[in-house]
Design a protein around this motif. Structure first.
Motif, PDB file in Angstrom:
ATOM      1  N   ARG A   1       0.822  -1.205   0.000  1.00  0.00           N
ATOM      2  CA  ARG A   1       0.000   0.000   0.000  1.00  0.00           C
ATOM      3  C   ARG A   1       0.855   1.253   0.000  1.00  0.00           C
ATOM      4  N   ILE A   2       1.962   1.175   0.674  1.00  0.00           N
ATOM      5  CA  ILE A   2       2.823   2.353   0.681  1.00  0.00           C
ATOM      6  C   ILE A   2       3.400   2.583  -0.705  1.00  0.00           C
ATOM      7  N   ILE A   3       3.723   1.494  -1.379  1.00  0.00           N
ATOM      8  CA  ILE A   3       4.233   1.662  -2.735  1.00  0.00           C
ATOM      9  C   ILE A   3       3.138   2.235  -3.626  1.00  0.00           C
ATOM     10  N   GLU A   4       1.897   1.776  -3.393  1.00  0.00           N
ATOM     11  CA  GLU A   4       0.793   2.311  -4.180  1.00  0.00           C
ATOM     12  C   GLU A   4       0.636   3.821  -4.013  1.00  0.00           C
ATOM     13  N   THR A   5       0.905   4.298  -2.815  1.00  0.00           N
ATOM     14  CA  THR A   5       0.753   5.742  -2.618  1.00  0.00           C
ATOM     15  C   THR A   5       1.706   6.510  -3.521  1.00  0.00           C
ATOM     16  N   ARG A   6       2.732   5.830  -3.988  1.00  0.00           N
ATOM     17  CA  ARG A   6       3.682   6.507  -4.862  1.00  0.00           C
ATOM     18  C   ARG A   6       3.225   6.526  -6.309  1.00  0.00           C
ATOM     19  N   LEU A   7       2.219   5.709  -6.635  1.00  0.00           N
ATOM     20  CA  LEU A   7       1.809   5.621  -8.032  1.00  0.00           C
ATOM     21  C   LEU A   7       0.780   6.683  -8.372  1.00  0.00           C
ATOM     22  N   VAL A   8       0.983   7.378  -9.452  1.00  0.00           N
ATOM     23  CA  VAL A   8       0.019   8.389  -9.891  1.00  0.00           C
ATOM     24  C   VAL A   8      -0.223   8.202 -11.393  1.00  0.00           C
ATOM     25  N   PRO A   9      -1.412   8.598 -11.881  1.00  0.00           N
ATOM     26  CA  PRO A   9      -1.698   8.410 -13.306  1.00  0.00           C
ATOM     27  C   PRO A   9      -0.871   9.341 -14.193  1.00  0.00           C
ATOM     28  N   VAL A  10      -0.458   8.815 -15.317  1.00  0.00           N
ATOM     29  CA  VAL A  10       0.337   9.584 -16.275  1.00  0.00           C
ATOM     30  C   VAL A  10      -0.430  10.816 -16.748  1.00  0.00           C
ATOM     31  N   GLY A  11      -1.782  10.695 -16.778  1.00  0.00           N
ATOM     32  CA  GLY A  11      -2.631  11.800 -17.213  1.00  0.00           C
ATOM     33  C   GLY A  11      -2.268  13.133 -16.563  1.00  0.00           C
ATOM     34  N   GLN A  12      -1.714  13.066 -15.355  1.00  0.00           N
ATOM     35  CA  GLN A  12      -1.314  14.300 -14.667  1.00  0.00           C
ATOM     36  C   GLN A  12      -0.412  15.195 -15.494  1.00  0.00           C
ATOM     37  N   ILE A  13       0.416  14.585 -16.316  1.00  0.00           N
ATOM     38  CA  ILE A  13       1.299  15.460 -17.098  1.00  0.00           C
ATOM     39  C   ILE A  13       0.733  15.742 -18.481  1.00  0.00           C
ATOM     40  N   TYR A  14      -0.310  15.001 -18.887  1.00  0.00           N
ATOM     41  CA  TYR A  14      -0.875  15.234 -20.218  1.00  0.00           C
ATOM     42  C   TYR A  14      -1.385  16.665 -20.381  1.00  0.00           C
ATOM     43  N   HIS A  15      -2.084  17.161 -19.352  1.00  0.00           N
ATOM     44  CA  HIS A  15      -2.615  18.527 -19.445  1.00  0.00           C
ATOM     45  C   HIS A  15      -1.515  19.518 -19.764  1.00  0.00           C
ATOM     46  N   ARG A  16      -0.423  19.353 -19.036  1.00  0.00           N
ATOM     47  CA  ARG A  16       0.689  20.277 -19.229  1.00  0.00           C
ATOM     48  C   ARG A  16       1.232  20.195 -20.643  1.00  0.00           C
ATOM     49  N   LEU A  17       1.354  18.945 -21.125  1.00  0.00           N
ATOM     50  CA  LEU A  17       1.919  18.766 -22.459  1.00  0.00           C
ATOM     51  C   LEU A  17       0.997  19.395 -23.502  1.00  0.00           C
ATOM     52  N   ALA A  18      -0.320  19.217 -23.310  1.00  0.00           N
ATOM     53  CA  ALA A  18      -1.278  19.765 -24.278  1.00  0.00           C
ATOM     54  C   ALA A  18      -1.122  21.270 -24.379  1.00  0.00           C
ATOM     55  N   ARG A  19      -1.004  21.900 -23.217  1.00  0.00           N
ATOM     56  CA  ARG A  19      -0.872  23.354 -23.216  1.00  0.00           C
ATOM     57  C   ARG A  19       0.418  23.789 -23.893  1.00  0.00           C
ATOM     58  N   MET A  20       1.454  23.031 -23.629  1.00  0.00           N
ATOM     59  CA  MET A  20       2.730  23.383 -24.234  1.00  0.00           C
ATOM     60  C   MET A  20       2.632  23.310 -25.755  1.00  0.00           C
ATOM     61  N   VAL A  21       1.968  22.253 -26.243  1.00  0.00           N
ATOM     62  CA  VAL A  21       1.863  22.084 -27.693  1.00  0.00           C
ATOM     63  C   VAL A  21       1.059  23.234 -28.302  1.00  0.00           C
ATOM     64  N   ARG A  22      -0.025  23.587 -27.630  1.00  0.00           N
ATOM     65  CA  ARG A  22      -0.842  24.701 -28.132  1.00  0.00           C
ATOM     66  C   ARG A  22       0.020  25.964 -28.253  1.00  0.00           C
ATOM     67  N   LYS A  23       0.825  26.143 -27.241  1.00  0.00           N
ATOM     68  CA  LYS A  23       1.653  27.332 -27.205  1.00  0.00           C
ATOM     69  C   LYS A  23       2.715  27.332 -28.309  1.00  0.00           C
ATOM     70  N   ILE A  24       3.343  26.163 -28.476  1.00  0.00           N
ATOM     71  CA  ILE A  24       4.359  26.079 -29.533  1.00  0.00           C
ATOM     72  C   ILE A  24       3.699  26.287 -30.884  1.00  0.00           C
ATOM     73  N   SER A  25       2.497  25.757 -31.018  1.00  0.00           N
ATOM     74  CA  SER A  25       1.764  25.929 -32.266  1.00  0.00           C
ATOM     75  C   SER A  25       1.625  27.411 -32.586  1.00  0.00           C
ATOM     76  N   ARG A  26       1.278  28.192 -31.571  1.00  0.00           N
ATOM     77  CA  ARG A  26       1.149  29.645 -31.774  1.00  0.00           C
ATOM     78  C   ARG A  26       2.486  30.260 -32.156  1.00  0.00           C
ATOM     79  N   GLU A  27       3.540  29.862 -31.437  1.00  0.00           N
ATOM     80  CA  GLU A  27       4.862  30.449 -31.674  1.00  0.00           C
ATOM     81  C   GLU A  27       5.404  30.142 -33.062  1.00  0.00           C
ATOM     82  N   THR A  28       5.245  28.878 -33.477  1.00  0.00           N
ATOM     83  CA  THR A  28       5.886  28.463 -34.716  1.00  0.00           C
ATOM     84  C   THR A  28       4.978  28.644 -35.927  1.00  0.00           C
ATOM     85  N   GLY A  29       3.701  28.874 -35.677  1.00  0.00           N
ATOM     86  CA  GLY A  29       2.767  29.016 -36.789  1.00  0.00           C
ATOM     87  C   GLY A  29       2.421  27.688 -37.436  1.00  0.00           C
TER      88      GLY A  29
END
Lengths: 179, 672
Positions: B341-369
């Motif tokens: 159970r203690i090891i489980e407390t260390r596990l988190v869903p990958v989705g947590q970073i997806y939001h960040r990546l999506a925003r980054m891509v949107r931003k790069i899209s704006r920058e690079t056209g």
């Protein structure tokens, strides 16, 4: 650390079930009344290897446990008997006799493992017996004699006299210096 | 929760962690300023932390925080480069800035504004920076035996560090290294680790020398240290190395050596990933842990009662034996449960970073056209929290790389009859005991020709060397290959795929590239789910048990000794028309007697497109183990990854099949 504490640590950290079946205390009980340590002295744990008495400052000692059989690790220096698990932590076990070039001896019920804390690292040293803690006065320490049995003099910091007996103070830096 | 709310929450929790880390680092910094022994790594760390904060706040659109941290970052850049002396009042100002940032975060949390006025601090920063009196240096180093070309290729930071080292009376050495192509990555890292312990690597420059073997990578390091040439030479050990003293007033010496050492330390870290190690745990998971602890207390009571009975029972103690055994077994079960159970407390869903990546891509899209679409799959896949933290930066770099180098411009895509919108797919899934993250783009693919030209230009390969596809895909991860010089909010200051690869290797993971011209590229990152627990095969060799991580094993086959054949004096086994080279583990470890059994087991380990067979005497099932390090002195024993306890008297050793194969195929150990 006072000798009382040392004993407390040694006992406290022994596994509960193990303590039910076996008394894992030191071979000779430590004196119960702690004597004040004089300013120009320090406490060392005295242990036996072959017929010699060696000493290590107790500040470096984490605990003393009974002999447990190590798991051999291939491709390592010959004086490493292997690793032991100390409550889940893997600790290399150095065979004190092999390290100092003494002749070998099968561990028996007097054998002890002294667990040393060296910064973040821990090591176990297999000794014939751990005897007791004594106070060594700094001005009673002599440089290592040129001939001292067949032990490499670089392993020795000095020789102290305590109540008529010689205690060889180990140079732990050197002792633990290997790859 | 709306997407905006959730991104705000993510941002706040991350920013908070960074500020906590910064506070503790500033405390250290303040102390070292007082003692006058500031370590450059510490300044760099603080710089990176502000940089990360700037990155995430910019990405998520918290402009005021981003602008403010930009000022702080610039000030630290000045400090880092020695343009601004680090005094107590500078550190003081940084502390004030942290307070201000905390206030700004609180306002974001409450959706209020007006209380925080970062301008006051920004003004002080400008004052300090314009008043800075440290003279700007010219770039010549008359005291050093360095040619102008080398000096001009040093970055501003490297120049500053070189000057600092000289000022502190360090010795400056030129260290020339040569490594085989196949392992230079690892070798260079080892040297980094070794040298960083007793000095500072000021600069690493790849170079080319026609006189030396063409199948090797050559590097030169500029290195500052207190140690003598002899000491440096000795600590470097086996590496083929040449060391010169660069200080002119000393007599130059040339040394080379071939002694064997096994030092390996993670190199000085120059990534921008967050350094915080706080775990945020769902309260429910913690409740479960508490429940198990409650049960443990019950077991403890049972044992206490039994021991009392034992004391009072006198002679009839033997019948308490079974009860004791039961209680002990119960206790053990619960402890294992707790561990899980203690090891489980260390596990988190990958989705947590997806939001960040999506925003980054949107931003790069704006920058690079470039028009971009990003798709995510497998967001519930769980990974160790520490890994999630450490994988987000590499992922960001890989995606940035895919957009910059993979996805073509809209016009080109139209010509190729591709949809104008470029597509990036990020998928995560579990494969055995690993989590695989794939980043796929539909761009032009890795242009092998261009990669070769670039590698030649950077001096990574000799001019006449032609790389095959696999080698070309390998060299894009080489240190010194990266050409990113631009400073942006998302990618770092010249961080390349070499750093990505190193970060992933630190997590016991691997990265592979698959590419097809005009169809796109897939970067595949494979990571263990957690660094903690590993499913293993328990095997027996001459009566001793060992564990083999299941992640290295593709299958096990029972074989007969008489079916083992020899090719070129090496033992092989023919399985389904494939020749499998065998490694006898007992030989590998130098055990004297040979396994006599008629029947043996072959554990098949796939490595680099090939299969190898480890020969063991017995198989005794699978078990989850926790690999423990055997300590500093035993961390590089060939063929052994560590030790583990499997509930028996002695710990058992965990075999490292890959390192065994590597050793054997380099012909260092008898065994084949």
């Amino acid at each position: 650390m006072t000798r009382k504490n040392l004993k407390a640590v040694a006992i406290k950290q022994t596994n509960f079930l193990e303590r039910l079946v076996a008394d894992a205390q030191l071979e000779e009980p430590l004196e119960t009344l702690p004597e004040p340590v004089p300013e120009d002295g320090f406490e060392v744990l005295v242990f036996h290897l072959s017929s010699e008495r060696y000493g290590i400052p107790i500040g470096l000692i984490k605990e003393i446990i009974r002999y447990v059989e190590p798991t051999e690790v291939p491709h390592t220096v010959n004086f490493l008997d292997g690793i032991i698990s100390l409550r889940g932590e893997m600790i290399p076990l150095i065979n004190g006799r092999k390290r100092l070039g003494h002749e070998l001896k099968t561990p028996d019920k007097r054998s002890r493992i002294i667990v040393l804390q060296d910064g973040p690292h821990r090591y176990g040293i297999l000794v014939d017996a751990a005897v007791h803690v004594v106070t060594v006065l700094r001005n009673k320490i002599e440089p290592p004699p040129p001939v001292l049995g067949n032990v490499d003099a670089t392993f020795i910091d000095g020789v102290a006299e305590h109540k008529g007996q010689l205690i060889i103070l180990l140079n732990l830096r050197r002792f633990l210096e290997f790859a | 929760m709306s997407e905006k709310e959730s991104s705000k929450k993510d941002f706040l929790s991350e920013a908070e962690e960074l500020l906590e880390e910064l506070t503790s680092d500033l405390q250290n910094l303040e102390e070292s300023v007082k003692k006058n022994n500031v370590r450059p790594e510490l300044i760099n760390k603080v710089f990176r932390e502000f940089h990360s904060l700037k990155g995430i706040s910019g990405m998520l659109g918290f402009q005021t925080v981003s602008d403010f941290t930009h000022e702080l970052e610039s000030m630290l850049d000045y400090v880092r480069l020695g343009k601004l002396p680090l005094q107590e009042k500078t550190v003081d100002l940084l502390f004030q800035a942290i307070d201000m940032l905390n206030l700004m975060l609180a306002e974001i949390q409450e959706d209020s504004s007006g209380k925080a006025q970062p301008e006051i601090i920004t003004r002080k920063i400008t004052e300090i920076m314009t008043a800075s009196t440290v003279p700007v240096h010219t770039s010549a180093f008359p005291e050093l035996d360095l040619d102008d070309h080398t000096i001009s290729s040093l970055t501003e930071y490297e120049e500053h560090r070189l000057r600092e080292n000289l000022r502190n009376q360090k010795k400056i050495y030129n260290v020339r290294l040569s490594f085989p192509h196949s392992t230079f990555d690892q070798d260079l890292r080892e040297v980094y680790g070794t040298l960083s312990k007793i000095g500072e690597i000021i600069s690493t420059l790849p170079y080319f020398d026609a006189a030396l073997a063409t199948d090797r990578m050559l590097f030169r390091l500029i290195y500052g240290t207190d140690q003598s040439l002899d000491v440096v030479r000795q600590i470097l050990g086996h590496t083929e190395v040449e060391i010169h003293d660069l200080l002119r007033d000393r007599h130059p010496e040339i040394l080379s050596g071939t002694r064997e050492t096994q030092e390996q330390v993670v190199p000085a870290d120059d990534s921008l990933r967050s350094i915080s190690s706080t775990v945020r745990v769902d309260i429910q998971k913690l409740d479960e842990v508490i429940n198990v602890i409650g049960e443990l207390v019950i077991s403890k009571t049972m044992l206490t009662n039994l021991s009392k009975e034992l004391i009072t029972s006198g002679g009839s103690a033997s019948k308490l034996g079974p009860a004791f055994t039961r209680a002990a077994a119960e206790l053990e079960k619960k402890i294992i449960d707790l561990q899980h159970r203690i090891i489980e407390t260390r596990l988190v869903p990958v989705g947590q970073i997806y939001h960040r990546l999506a925003r980054m891509v949107r931003k790069i899209s704006r920058e690079t056209g470039k028009q971009l679409q990003i798709q995510f799959y497998g967001e519930d896949t769980e990974l160790d929290k520490i890994m999630i933290e450490q994988i987000s930066d590499p992922l960001m770099h890989v995606i940035r790389n895919a957009i910059d180098h993979g996805i073509e411009s809209g016009e080109q895509r139209r010509k190729l009859a591709k949809p104008e919108q470029g597509l990036i797919k990020v998928s995560a899934f579990q494969r055995g005991n690993n989590v695989v993250i794939q980043i796929q783009d539909d761009g032009r693919g890795v242009q092998l020709q261009k990669v070769q030209e670039h590698a030649r230009k950077r001096g990574l390969i000799p001019k006449d060397r032609v790389l095959d596809q696999a080698e070309s895909l390998e060299i894009i991860f080489a240190p010194g290959f990266s050409s990113t010089d631009q400073v942006t909010e998302t990618s770092g200051r010249g961080v390349g795929l070499d750093v990505v690869k190193r970060n992933i290797a630190d997590l016991k993971g691997t990265i592979h590239v698959m590419t097809e011209a005009n169809r796109g590229t897939i970067f595949e990152i494979t990571l263990p789910i957690t660094l903690a627990i590993i499913q293993s095969l328990i095997v027996g060799i001459q009566g001793t048990k060992y564990a083999v991580p299941l992640s290295s094993v593709s299958e096990t086959v029972r074989i007969l000794t008489k079916d083992i054949q020899t090719v070129d004096k090496k033992e092989v086994y023919y399985l389904r028309n494939k020749t499998i080279p065998l490694i006898r583990v007992d030989h590998f470890f130098g055990f004297s007697n040979k396994s006599k059994g008629e029947k043996l087991f072959m554990i098949i380990v796939p490595m680099a497109e090939q299969l190898f067979g480890l020969i063991v005497d017995e198989l005794s099932g699978q078990q989850e183990i926790i690999i423990k390090s055997m300590g500093e002195k035993l961390k590089n024993v060939p063929g052994i990854a560590g030790a583990a306890e499997i509930g028996e008297k002695k710990p058992i050793l965990v075999l490292d099949a890959e390192s065994m194969i590597e050793e054997v195929t380099h012909g260092k150990v008898h065994g084949l």
